[in-house]
Design a protein around this motif. Structure first.
Motif, PDB file in Angstrom:
ATOM      1  N   GLY A   1       0.801  -1.228   0.000  1.00 50.57           N
ATOM      2  CA  GLY A   1       0.000   0.000   0.000  1.00 50.57           C
ATOM      3  C   GLY A   1       0.824   1.262   0.000  1.00 50.57           C
ATOM      4  N   ALA A   2       2.135   1.123  -0.201  1.00 54.28           N
ATOM      5  CA  ALA A   2       3.015   2.298  -0.141  1.00 54.28           C
ATOM      6  C   ALA A   2       2.717   3.283  -1.258  1.00 54.28           C
ATOM      7  CB  ALA A   2       4.477   1.850  -0.204  1.00 54.28           C
ATOM      8  N   ASP A   3       2.493   2.780  -2.463  1.00 50.65           N
ATOM      9  CA  ASP A   3       2.218   3.697  -3.575  1.00 50.65           C
ATOM     10  C   ASP A   3       0.870   4.385  -3.394  1.00 50.65           C
ATOM     11  OD1 ASP A   3       4.615   3.093  -4.719  1.00 50.65           O
ATOM     12  OD2 ASP A   3       3.803   1.874  -6.351  1.00 50.65           O
ATOM     13  N   ALA A   4      -0.123   3.640  -2.938  1.00 52.40           N
ATOM     14  CA  ALA A   4      -1.432   4.247  -2.686  1.00 52.40           C
ATOM     15  C   ALA A   4      -1.319   5.339  -1.636  1.00 52.40           C
ATOM     16  CB  ALA A   4      -2.439   3.188  -2.254  1.00 52.40           C
ATOM     17  N   ALA A   5      -0.517   5.089  -0.612  1.00 51.48           N
ATOM     18  CA  ALA A   5      -0.314   6.097   0.434  1.00 51.48           C
ATOM     19  C   ALA A   5       0.393   7.321  -0.119  1.00 51.48           C
ATOM     20  CB  ALA A   5       0.486   5.495   1.583  1.00 51.48           C
ATOM     21  N   ALA A   6       1.358   7.117  -1.014  1.00 52.84           N
ATOM     22  CA  ALA A   6       2.070   8.246  -1.608  1.00 52.84           C
ATOM     23  C   ALA A   6       1.145   9.093  -2.465  1.00 52.84           C
ATOM     24  CB  ALA A   6       3.245   7.732  -2.442  1.00 52.84           C
ATOM     25  N   LEU A   7       0.271   8.443  -3.220  1.00 56.02           N
ATOM     26  CA  LEU A   7      -0.697   9.180  -4.024  1.00 56.02           C
ATOM     27  C   LEU A   7      -1.623   9.995  -3.136  1.00 56.02           C
ATOM     28  CD1 LEU A   7      -1.639   6.412  -6.621  1.00 56.02           C
ATOM     29  CD2 LEU A   7      -0.190   8.408  -7.029  1.00 56.02           C
ATOM     30  N   ALA A   8      -2.108   9.340  -2.072  1.00 47.88           N
ATOM     31  CA  ALA A   8      -3.023  10.041  -1.161  1.00 47.88           C
ATOM     32  C   ALA A   8      -2.331  11.220  -0.487  1.00 47.88           C
ATOM     33  CB  ALA A   8      -3.554   9.059  -0.119  1.00 47.88           C
ATOM     34  N   ALA A   9      -1.075  11.035  -0.097  1.00 46.42           N
ATOM     35  CA  ALA A   9      -0.342  12.115   0.559  1.00 46.42           C
ATOM     36  C   ALA A   9      -0.156  13.306  -0.367  1.00 46.42           C
ATOM     37  CB  ALA A   9       1.019  11.599   1.029  1.00 46.42           C
ATOM     38  N   ALA A  10      -0.140  13.053  -1.671  1.00 45.70           N
ATOM     39  CA  ALA A  10       0.000  14.128  -2.652  1.00 45.70           C
ATOM     40  C   ALA A  10      -1.338  14.752  -3.021  1.00 45.70           C
ATOM     41  CB  ALA A  10       0.683  13.580  -3.912  1.00 45.70           C
ATOM     42  N   GLY A  11      -2.411  14.325  -2.343  1.00 46.22           N
ATOM     43  CA  GLY A  11      -3.725  14.896  -2.619  1.00 46.22           C
ATOM     44  C   GLY A  11      -4.409  14.291  -3.824  1.00 46.22           C
ATOM     45  N   ILE A  12      -3.915  13.146  -4.293  1.00 44.50           N
ATOM     46  CA  ILE A  12      -4.508  12.472  -5.447  1.00 44.50           C
ATOM     47  C   ILE A  12      -5.521  11.453  -4.951  1.00 44.50           C
ATOM     48  CG2 ILE A  12      -4.043  10.913  -7.383  1.00 44.50           C
ATOM     49  CD1 ILE A  12      -1.214  12.202  -7.503  1.00 44.50           C
ATOM     50  N   VAL A  13      -6.740  11.533  -5.462  1.00 41.58           N
ATOM     51  CA  VAL A  13      -7.765  10.566  -5.095  1.00 41.58           C
ATOM     52  C   VAL A  13      -7.649   9.389  -6.057  1.00 41.58           C
ATOM     53  CG1 VAL A  13     -10.210  10.132  -4.701  1.00 41.58           C
ATOM     54  CG2 VAL A  13      -9.256  12.398  -4.251  1.00 41.58           C
ATOM     55  N   ALA A  14      -7.113   8.294  -5.549  1.00 38.09           N
ATOM     56  CA  ALA A  14      -6.943   7.072  -6.314  1.00 38.09           C
ATOM     57  C   ALA A  14      -7.626   5.952  -5.535  1.00 38.09           C
ATOM     58  CB  ALA A  14      -5.455   6.796  -6.534  1.00 38.09           C
ATOM     59  N   SER A  15      -7.222   4.705  -5.765  1.00 40.20           N
ATOM     60  CA  SER A  15      -7.847   3.600  -5.060  1.00 40.20           C
ATOM     61  C   SER A  15      -6.902   2.427  -4.965  1.00 40.20           C
ATOM     62  CB  SER A  15      -9.155   3.179  -5.751  1.00 40.20           C
ATOM     63  OG  SER A  15      -8.994   3.052  -7.147  1.00 40.20           O
ATOM     64  N   SER A  16      -7.212   1.523  -4.051  1.00 39.72           N
ATOM     65  CA  SER A  16      -6.460   0.280  -3.878  1.00 39.72           C
ATOM     66  C   SER A  16      -7.427  -0.877  -4.016  1.00 39.72           C
ATOM     67  CB  SER A  16      -5.796   0.232  -2.497  1.00 39.72           C
ATOM     68  OG  SER A  16      -4.817   1.239  -2.366  1.00 39.72           O
ATOM     69  N   ARG A  17      -7.079  -1.838  -4.862  1.00 39.42           N
ATOM     70  CA  ARG A  17      -7.928  -3.002  -5.059  1.00 39.42           C
ATOM     71  C   ARG A  17      -7.066  -4.239  -5.244  1.00 39.42           C
ATOM     72  NH1 ARG A  17     -10.967   0.259  -3.616  1.00 39.42           N
ATOM     73  NH2 ARG A  17     -13.033   0.845  -4.406  1.00 39.42           N
ATOM     74  N   ALA A  18      -7.361  -5.291  -4.471  1.00 44.93           N
ATOM     75  CA  ALA A  18      -6.737  -6.603  -4.632  1.00 44.93           C
ATOM     76  C   ALA A  18      -5.215  -6.524  -4.644  1.00 44.93           C
ATOM     77  CB  ALA A  18      -7.253  -7.268  -5.910  1.00 44.93           C
ATOM     78  N   GLY A  19      -4.659  -5.717  -3.743  1.00 49.59           N
ATOM     79  CA  GLY A  19      -3.212  -5.610  -3.645  1.00 49.59           C
ATOM     80  C   GLY A  19      -2.563  -4.803  -4.748  1.00 49.59           C
ATOM     81  N   ARG A  20      -3.362  -3.950  -5.411  1.00 47.47           N
ATOM     82  CA  ARG A  20      -2.843  -3.141  -6.510  1.00 47.47           C
ATOM     83  C   ARG A  20      -3.259  -1.687  -6.303  1.00 47.47           C
ATOM     84  NH1 ARG A  20      -1.334  -6.557 -10.659  1.00 47.47           N
ATOM     85  NH2 ARG A  20      -1.321  -4.884 -12.205  1.00 47.47           N
ATOM     86  N   ALA A  21      -2.384  -0.774  -6.692  1.00 51.05           N
ATOM     87  CA  ALA A  21      -2.767   0.641  -6.754  1.00 51.05           C
ATOM     88  C   ALA A  21      -3.514   0.853  -8.064  1.00 51.05           C
ATOM     89  CB  ALA A  21      -1.527   1.529  -6.708  1.00 51.05           C
ATOM     90  N   ARG A  22      -4.490   1.770  -8.033  1.00 52.72           N
ATOM     91  CA  ARG A  22      -5.362   1.934  -9.200  1.00 52.72           C
ATOM     92  C   ARG A  22      -5.696   3.400  -9.409  1.00 52.72           C
ATOM     93  NH1 ARG A  22     -11.537  -0.420  -9.385  1.00 52.72           N
ATOM     94  NH2 ARG A  22     -11.706   1.161  -7.739  1.00 52.72           N
ATOM     95  N   VAL A  23      -5.453   3.881 -10.628  1.00 55.87           N
ATOM     96  CA  VAL A  23      -5.875   5.223 -11.017  1.00 55.87           C
ATOM     97  C   VAL A  23      -6.688   5.115 -12.303  1.00 55.87           C
ATOM     98  CG1 VAL A  23      -3.913   6.380  -9.930  1.00 55.87           C
ATOM     99  CG2 VAL A  23      -3.766   5.683 -12.328  1.00 55.87           C
ATOM    100  N   ALA A  24      -7.566   6.075 -12.516  1.00 54.68           N
ATOM    101  CA  ALA A  24      -8.442   6.049 -13.683  1.00 54.68           C
ATOM    102  C   ALA A  24      -8.474   7.426 -14.321  1.00 54.68           C
ATOM    103  CB  ALA A  24      -9.861   5.631 -13.278  1.00 54.68           C
ATOM    104  N   PHE A  25      -8.375   7.449 -15.638  1.00 53.65           N
ATOM    105  CA  PHE A  25      -8.379   8.708 -16.387  1.00 53.65           C
ATOM    106  C   PHE A  25      -9.710   8.882 -17.106  1.00 53.65           C
ATOM    107  CE2 PHE A  25      -3.932   7.764 -15.846  1.00 53.65           C
ATOM    108  CZ  PHE A  25      -3.376   9.007 -15.566  1.00 53.65           C
ATOM    109  N   HIS A  26     -10.418   9.975 -16.776  1.00 54.69           N
ATOM    110  CA  HIS A  26     -11.658  10.293 -17.463  1.00 54.69           C
ATOM    111  C   HIS A  26     -11.477  11.629 -18.199  1.00 54.69           C
ATOM    112  CE1 HIS A  26     -15.608   9.549 -18.722  1.00 54.69           C
ATOM    113  NE2 HIS A  26     -16.205   9.282 -17.580  1.00 54.69           N
TER     114      HIS A  26
END
Length: 374
Positions: free
Chosen positions: A311-336
């Motif tokens: 969860g280190a990458d997910a935590a780094a994204l969150a600390a940078a103010g990026i709303v992302a997600s964690s699913r099934a042991g993976r970091a996840r971002v989505a582009f709309h």
């Protein structure tokens, strides 16, 4: 409905409909409403509080939404049923299968596409990796159920191969398009049935789900959730004992969550007016740009995931103010469509792959959203 809503739009025009703050990369978790939907919902709240809304008026919203979705996924409106949750729609299909039927589902697929079959202990349910789904279909298969885009990984199913194998075996196909419709072309006509919840990429309020079903498959299904809205004459179906259900897919309707459809219909009409190929080129292009920067294989999916067991990458994204997600042991971002190249830079900087010091996320957003990933 104004002409601008029904006329064709470009991706850039669709982008201009959103007021999303920087760093929101979570359409795969929950979309955000376009400006037009917010205005429609506020107007409806005012009308509701004044006592000037009517069930007939809300019914008109639902029918507009049904028609817009039909245009979006390429089927006749008579083949679209409406409801509130995909699991209920899948449950109706599961309940209609004969005892002993073999159902193939995807290993690790979203539970709404799996649990409705597992709760029936008289079905044979096989879990297969998405890459091997087509090869797993055989003469004993009654139904293959899969998500067009996998929620946990963003992987796009080989729908052509799956449909061809199912047809050769005489099996039915059920496809969940929740993680696809809104950013990539969806041809629902090719499947026996599809389900979609519109609150993600189609940017609708929660409580709006849609089912498409072919005529031949519809004849095999039991409308287990039938109520007054499934009646041939909706307002003449409020009381028993007589029951005359709609002859088309409306017999699978569940009565609409009124206010949700006001926002959903506005969003559905916007997305139906934009060529889906252009949306895919835009969103998939951004996602592949990030994949290139992170050394990941290019897939064209708007969802980018990578292993993140700690969860280190997910935590780094969150600390940078990026709303992302964690699913099934993976970091996840989505582009709309509201995202742009600056979001790629923000993610790379948060992960230590670049410098985004000039791409400022307001402190209040970072403080509110920086403590978690959804």
């Amino acid at each position: 409905m104004d002409a601008d809503t029904v006329g064709r739009k470009s991706v850039e025009q669709l982008r201009e409909s959103f007021d999303v703050r920087p760093g929101y990369l979570a359409a795969c978790t929950s979309g955000v409403p376009p400006r037009q939907a917010v205005a429609a919902l506020r107007e409806d709240l005012d009308a509701w509080s004044a006592g000037t809304t009517t069930p007939l008026g809300y019914g008109a919203w639902a029918e507009r939404g049904r028609a817009a979705y039909a245009r979006l996924v390429g089927v006749d409106v008579s083949r679209v049923a409406i409801g509130s949750q995909t699991s209920v729609m899948v449950g109706m299909i599961a309940a209609s299968l004969r005892a002993g039927s073999e159902v193939i589902v995807v290993e690790g697929d979203f539970s709404s596409m799996v649990f409705p079959f597992l709760v029936r202990d008289d079905l044979v349910v096989r879990h297969v990796p998405i890459a091997g789904l087509a090869d797993a279909i055989g003469s004993t298969t009654a139904l293959v159920a899969f998500s067009l885009v996998q929620s946990a990984t963003g992987e796009i199913a080989d729908a052509d191969a799956i449909v061809a194998a199912a047809r050769a075996a005489g099996a039915r196909t059920l496809c969940d398009t929740t993680q696809a419709a809104g950013w990539m072309p969806v041809d629902a006509f090719r499947f026996d049935a599809t389900v979609c919840h519109a609150y993600k990429w189609l940017c609708a309020p929660r409580g709006v789900a849609l089912l498409t079903v072919s005529e031949s498959f519809a004849d095999e299904l039991v409308p287990t959730a039938a109520g007054w809205y499934a009646g041939d004459d909706v307002w003449g179906s409020c009381y028993g004992p007589a029951m005359t259900l709609a002859p088309d897919a409306r017999r699978f309707d569940v009565s609409p969550a009124w206010q949700a459809w006001v926002g959903a219909t506005t969003s559905l009409e916007l997305f139906a007016a934009v060529p889906a190929e252009e949306v895919r080129a835009y969103t998939g292009g951004l996602a592949d740009t990030l994949r290139t920067r992170l050394g990941l294989p290019l897939t064209g999916s708007a969802i980018v995931t990578w292993p993140d067991a700690t969860g280190a990458d997910a935590a780094a994204l969150a600390a940078a103010g990026i709303v992302a997600s964690s699913r099934a042991g993976r970091a996840r971002v989505a582009f709309h469509v509201w995202n742009d190249e600056r979001e790629v830079e923000r993610v790379c900087a948060a992960l230590g792959r670049g410098d985004a010091s000039d791409l400022h996320i307001p402190v209040d957003w970072a403080a509110e959203y920086g403590a978690y990933a959804i």
